[in-house]
Design a protein around this motif. Structure first.
Motif: not given
Length: 365
Positions: A201, A205, A208-209, A273
């Protein structure tokens, strides 16, 4: 099959100007001077400009003019105002067709150069994946769409990390060099995060960032991040088509995510999330990752490719051979060029496979 169809189409286009001139000549001889079919000889250079060079278009225009003179003589129209107008029309249309041919060729060269740059960038980004990693045997197939289509943003990567074998497959929204640039951001972020982050996960992330910093507007990337470790596979799905799992006993199913998650670049819109789904992945099991170009491929009757019904194709002991057979089956279903790029990644677990062979990578097709 696609190449054979393309050759036939080109041969037809090359013969079309001559067929048009011959047809007009025959009709004019049969109909006589009263109906005046000679101006239709301009169809020759007009058709030639569609696929021929400027020189060829001019040559066919000269042929049309040469054919018009004996036809006018037979019809007793030679040197009449009507025939002079026909000659002027053939010359004018030939000139316009030659100009159109030149502009078309210039445009085709520009598009070919753009496509060449994009394909070169994709080849640099999409490195060959290892044929083996730990106890996984890997097959890869990447098929570019037809020359008329724009470059797509399909992407993939397989890396061996302390957390296990991790992989990424994704599809950037849109086409062209912008899609290739976005794919570069995603791959760069994954190659770093896959080694740095202990949790899957957290890898998602990081991706995504990275995209949020680079993307503008409503661009997004559908993707699956997976990790194979200790007899199971973890799947983190960001709006991507569900992979096809085939058990060692032949039972097959799509690994739908337990919770829906938006594509990368839009994850902030999700109320919760993203969490990975875990499935057993044992000796003899295999899983097929693919982009939407597979399931959206249509045959001439507009029927989608039935991927689930084609699981029997993936039976060869070598995953690469099995995947090549699936690719051939897909192309046979379409019966021509693909409308979108297609990436497929097949993982098969063999617990008695020996050490990994990261040097045995195979380039995408």
């Amino acid at each position: 099959m696609a190449a054979k169809t393309d050759r036939k189409s080109r041969a037809l286009l090359r013969s079309l100007p001559f067929a048009a001139i011959a047809a007009v000549a025959c009709v004019d001889l049969l109909a006589g001077p009263r109906l005046g079919f000679l101006p239709l000889l301009t169809l020759g250079p007009t058709f030639a400009s569609v696929s021929g060079s400027v020189r060829r278009t001019m040559a066919i225009g000269a042929l049309a003019l040469a054919v018009s003179l004996p036809l006018a003589y037979v019809s007793e129209l030679l040197l009449t105002p009507q025939n002079n107008l026909t000659i002027a029309t053939i010359i004018a249309v030939t000139g316009a067709s030659a100009l159109a041919s030149r502009l078309r060729i210039h445009r085709e060269r520009e598009l070919a150069n753009v496509r060449l740059v994009a394909e070169a960038a994709q080849r640099v980004l999409l490195r060959p994946v290892p044929r083996r990693a730990d106890d996984l045997h890997i097959g890869l197939s990447y098929t570019s769409a037809a020359a008329e289509a724009q470059i797509g943003g399909d992407l993939y990567e397989v890396v061996t990390t302390p957390a296990g074998v991790r992989l990424l497959i994704g599809d950037v929204q849109g086409k062209g060099l912008d899609a290739v640039e976005i794919a570069a951001w995603v791959l760069g972020a994954f190659r770093e995060a896959a080694y740095d982050e202990p949790e899957l996960s957290a890898v998602g992330q990081r991706l995504e960032n990275s995209l949020v910093r680079h993307l503008s507007g409503e661009k997004f990337v559908t993707a699956i991040i997976a990790e194979v470790h200790d007899g199971e596979i973890s799947l983190l799905n960001f709006g991507h088509p569900a992979p096809l799992v085939i058990r060692h006993d032949g039972h097959a199913f799509f690994a739908e995510p337990q919770t829906e998650c938006p594509p990368l670049g839009l994850v902030s819109l999700s109320p919760s999330p993203a969490r990975p789904s875990r499935l057993p992945f044992l000796d003899g099991d295999q899983i097929l990752f693919y982009t939407d170009g597979v399931i959206e491929a249509r045959d001439p009757f507009r029927n989608f490719y039935p991927l689930f019904e084609r699981t029997k194709v993936l039976t060869d002991e070598d995953p690469q051979v099995a995947l090549d057979e699936l690719r051939t089956d897909l192309l046979d279903h379409v019966g021509g060029p693909l409308g979108d790029d297609v990436a497929m990644l097949l993982l098969r677990r063999r617990c008695d496979s020996g050490p990994s062979d990261d040097d045995g990578g195979r380039a995408a097709e």
